[in-house]
Design a protein around this motif. Sequence first.
Motif, PDB file in Angstrom:
ATOM      1  N   ASN A   4       0.859  -1.106  -0.104  1.00  0.00           N
ATOM      2  CA  ASN A   4      -0.217  -0.146  -0.007  1.00  0.00           C
ATOM      3  C   ASN A   4       1.008   1.411  -0.021  1.00  0.00           C
ATOM      4  N   ILE A   5       1.927   1.309   0.835  1.00  0.00           N
ATOM      5  CA  ILE A   5       2.697   2.413   1.039  1.00  0.00           C
ATOM      6  C   ILE A   5       3.530   2.562  -0.515  1.00  0.00           C
ATOM      7  N   GLU A   6       4.000   1.616  -0.876  1.00  0.00           N
ATOM      8  CA  GLU A   6       4.639   1.528  -2.333  1.00  0.00           C
ATOM      9  C   GLU A   6       3.827   2.049  -3.325  1.00  0.00           C
ATOM     10  N   ASN A   7       2.691   1.845  -3.357  1.00  0.00           N
ATOM     11  CA  ASN A   7       1.608   2.282  -4.183  1.00  0.00           C
ATOM     12  C   ASN A   7       1.339   3.847  -4.170  1.00  0.00           C
ATOM     13  N   GLU A   8       1.196   4.176  -2.769  1.00  0.00           N
ATOM     14  CA  GLU A   8       1.117   5.658  -2.502  1.00  0.00           C
ATOM     15  C   GLU A   8       2.447   6.368  -3.020  1.00  0.00           C
ATOM     16  N   TYR A   9       3.659   5.842  -2.658  1.00  0.00           N
ATOM     17  CA  TYR A   9       4.773   6.434  -3.218  1.00  0.00           C
ATOM     18  C   TYR A   9       4.767   6.601  -4.754  1.00  0.00           C
ATOM     19  N   GLU A  10       4.374   5.646  -5.528  1.00  0.00           N
ATOM     20  CA  GLU A  10       4.177   5.878  -7.086  1.00  0.00           C
ATOM     21  C   GLU A  10       2.992   7.040  -7.313  1.00  0.00           C
ATOM     22  N   VAL A  11       2.146   6.790  -6.735  1.00  0.00           N
ATOM     23  CA  VAL A  11       1.025   8.058  -7.055  1.00  0.00           C
ATOM     24  C   VAL A  11       1.479   9.445  -6.578  1.00  0.00           C
ATOM     25  N   LEU A  12       2.337   9.670  -5.612  1.00  0.00           N
ATOM     26  CA  LEU A  12       3.027  10.952  -5.133  1.00  0.00           C
ATOM     27  C   LEU A  12       4.092  11.274  -6.258  1.00  0.00           C
ATOM     28  N   ALA A  13       4.743  10.166  -6.466  1.00  0.00           N
ATOM     29  CA  ALA A  13       6.035  10.633  -7.614  1.00  0.00           C
ATOM     30  C   ALA A  13       5.302  11.255  -9.039  1.00  0.00           C
ATOM     31  N   GLU A  14       4.032  10.471  -9.403  1.00  0.00           N
ATOM     32  CA  GLU A  14       3.481  10.806 -10.781  1.00  0.00           C
ATOM     33  C   GLU A  14       2.876  12.277 -10.334  1.00  0.00           C
ATOM     34  N   LEU A  29       1.094  15.409   2.767  1.00  0.00           N
ATOM     35  CA  LEU A  29       1.052  15.937   4.215  1.00  0.00           C
ATOM     36  C   LEU A  29       0.171  15.014   4.975  1.00  0.00           C
ATOM     37  N   ASP A  30      -0.662  14.141   4.359  1.00  0.00           N
ATOM     38  CA  ASP A  30      -1.752  13.321   5.243  1.00  0.00           C
ATOM     39  C   ASP A  30      -0.796  12.289   5.782  1.00  0.00           C
ATOM     40  N   MET A  31       0.555  11.913   5.146  1.00  0.00           N
ATOM     41  CA  MET A  31       1.341  10.691   5.472  1.00  0.00           C
ATOM     42  C   MET A  31       2.184  11.275   6.919  1.00  0.00           C
ATOM     43  N   HIS A  32       2.442   9.928   7.555  1.00  0.00           N
ATOM     44  CA  HIS A  32       3.108   9.896   8.934  1.00  0.00           C
ATOM     45  C   HIS A  32       4.619  10.648   8.577  1.00  0.00           C
ATOM     46  N   PHE A  33       5.252  11.268   9.098  1.00  0.00           N
ATOM     47  CA  PHE A  33       6.477  12.077   9.075  1.00  0.00           C
ATOM     48  C   PHE A  33       7.571  11.164   8.457  1.00  0.00           C
ATOM     49  N   TYR A  34       7.489   9.982   9.103  1.00  0.00           N
ATOM     50  CA  TYR A  34       8.553   8.797   8.794  1.00  0.00           C
ATOM     51  C   TYR A  34       8.265   8.329   7.418  1.00  0.00           C
ATOM     52  N   GLU A  35       6.741   8.094   6.854  1.00  0.00           N
ATOM     53  CA  GLU A  35       6.727   7.655   5.465  1.00  0.00           C
ATOM     54  C   GLU A  35       6.920   8.883   4.676  1.00  0.00           C
ATOM     55  N   GLN A  36       6.832  10.077   5.121  1.00  0.00           N
ATOM     56  CA  GLN A  36       7.351  11.437   4.007  1.00  0.00           C
ATOM     57  C   GLN A  36       8.859  11.287   3.929  1.00  0.00           C
ATOM     58  N   LEU A  41      13.699  10.009   0.427  1.00  0.00           N
ATOM     59  CA  LEU A  41      14.616   9.483   0.029  1.00  0.00           C
ATOM     60  C   LEU A  41      14.907   8.653  -1.225  1.00  0.00           C
ATOM     61  N   THR A  42      13.438   8.312  -1.761  1.00  0.00           N
ATOM     62  CA  THR A  42      13.464   7.677  -2.903  1.00  0.00           C
ATOM     63  C   THR A  42      13.636   8.507  -4.118  1.00  0.00           C
ATOM     64  N   LEU A  43      13.583   9.818  -4.067  1.00  0.00           N
ATOM     65  CA  LEU A  43      13.543  10.786  -4.935  1.00  0.00           C
ATOM     66  C   LEU A  43      15.141  11.049  -5.643  1.00  0.00           C
ATOM     67  N   LYS A  44      15.230  11.584  -6.608  1.00  0.00           N
ATOM     68  CA  LYS A  44      16.424  11.941  -7.321  1.00  0.00           C
ATOM     69  C   LYS A  44      16.496  13.486  -7.442  1.00  0.00           C
ATOM     70  N   GLN A  45      17.555  14.053  -7.661  1.00  0.00           N
ATOM     71  CA  GLN A  45      17.889  15.362  -7.186  1.00  0.00           C
ATOM     72  C   GLN A  45      16.580  16.425  -7.658  1.00  0.00           C
ATOM     73  N   ASP A  46      16.393  16.161  -9.119  1.00  0.00           N
ATOM     74  CA  ASP A  46      15.477  17.069  -9.833  1.00  0.00           C
ATOM     75  C   ASP A  46      14.003  17.121  -8.953  1.00  0.00           C
ATOM     76  N   ASP A  47      13.671  15.892  -8.761  1.00  0.00           N
ATOM     77  CA  ASP A  47      12.396  15.574  -8.018  1.00  0.00           C
ATOM     78  C   ASP A  47      12.542  16.480  -6.717  1.00  0.00           C
ATOM     79  N   GLU A  76      24.662  16.731   1.306  1.00  0.00           N
ATOM     80  CA  GLU A  76      24.231  17.093  -0.214  1.00  0.00           C
ATOM     81  C   GLU A  76      22.869  17.411  -0.232  1.00  0.00           C
ATOM     82  N   PHE A  77      22.056  16.946   0.464  1.00  0.00           N
ATOM     83  CA  PHE A  77      20.682  17.315   0.522  1.00  0.00           C
ATOM     84  C   PHE A  77      20.582  18.986   1.067  1.00  0.00           C
TER      85      PHE A  77
END
Length: 453
Positions: A4-14, A29-36, A41-47, A76-77
């Motif tokens: 479920n959380i992986e699917n949510e990450y895919e939706v957010l990336a889109e 912002l509806d997600m838990h801070f840890y999930e945020q 951490l899955t994002l590339k620099q442009d994102d 780096e961040f």
Amino acid sequence: MGNNIENEYEVLAELLRGNDNKKFRKRFLDMHFYEQSEFYLTLKQDDRLKLYTILQPDETADMFDTIEEDLPELPEFLEEMDVEYAADMLNNMYDDNAADILEHLETPEIDRYLSRMPRADANNLRGLLHYDTQTAGGLMTTDYVSFTADQTVKAATAELKEEAKDAETINALFVVDENGDLTGVLSLRELVLNSDNKKLGNIMNQHVISINVDADQAEVAQVFRDYEFLVMPVVDHANRMVGIITVDDVIEIIDDEAQSDYSGLAGVDVDEAITESPVRAATKRLPWLITLLFLGMITATLISHFEILLSQASILAVFITLITGTAGNAGTQSLAVAVRRLAIVKEDEEFRVGKLILREIFTGVLTGVITGAVIWLVVGLWQNNFILGFVIGLAMMVAITVANLAGSLIPIIMEKLGFDPAVASGPFISTLSDLTSVLIYFNIASLFMKFFM
């Protein structure tokens, strides 16, 4: 939940890449801070650069509060953010977490961010950066609310409503005098249940458990474990309150201590070993392995010394690895207990260390007797020779007892010599157990040779 959380990450990336900022903000912002933070951490620099334009610095701060402070990419961040944005984000983080991030940077970079913060906030962070990271001072935060004993419940409640938003926790409320000395503590529940006109000095508990700012992190974890605290005050040498430590930081300490102990027993930094290159990993491990190789050669020399005995009773060779292996396991168990006890012993150290050694000797004798009796019966029935079984069993008992003694003594000796007992003890115990077990085994066999042949 993982899917479920992986699917949510895919939706957010889109949504992020599709520039649908409004929907992205709502879902993110509806997600838990840890999930945020995990999504971040899955994002590339442009994102990530796009994300900074969508989130306010205080919203990014909530996410960064949950990111592991030893993450190599943290500098780096910060570097990729606008310097004003990064400074604002750090200022909105809890002080202890912001200090943990700043510790990764060089002094000019630290000054670049602190110079853009309000002076009081910057001074708080500078103060935290002066403490060793593995002490109470390095773990504490200055984001707490304190009161005075002459304040009423009504006045304290009003002040708490104003300041709670900036405090890391309000589960425990601390009372200080005009000099900042810690004088009492009360819970939020006690504040709420008492009448408005009561003075805090009349309802507070004056028996406050605190910890010194220079205390080692292992001592901090032990106090939290003993008293089952969620938060604990930190004081300086004059008993002035300087900060608080919360249980989430202690969980990280316990994890770090366990990892350190496990790394020591293996002679390898297991955390770095996961990501480092094979060449670097081999470079770190080879010194230990070569050292132990030479120590192992002493064991081989010992065995060759008893070559005549082995030629006369070749059956003895069958049980060499059985005795050395069992003694090595017993020694490792004793070592683990000794390292753990040394980490928590602070008072009456000599008495407790002596008690530990005696305890391990008795444990070794008891386990040795039982193990020896079992192997005596097994070998006696298997070889139809109960005298041989007795020799193997007796050697097993003595080898286990000696291994237990060695396992408890080595960490103590290493600590006295100034080495970390967890790191220095692990690589030696198995080799030392082999050496002593072979010596014990063949000497006992020599004594009983004429009886079992």
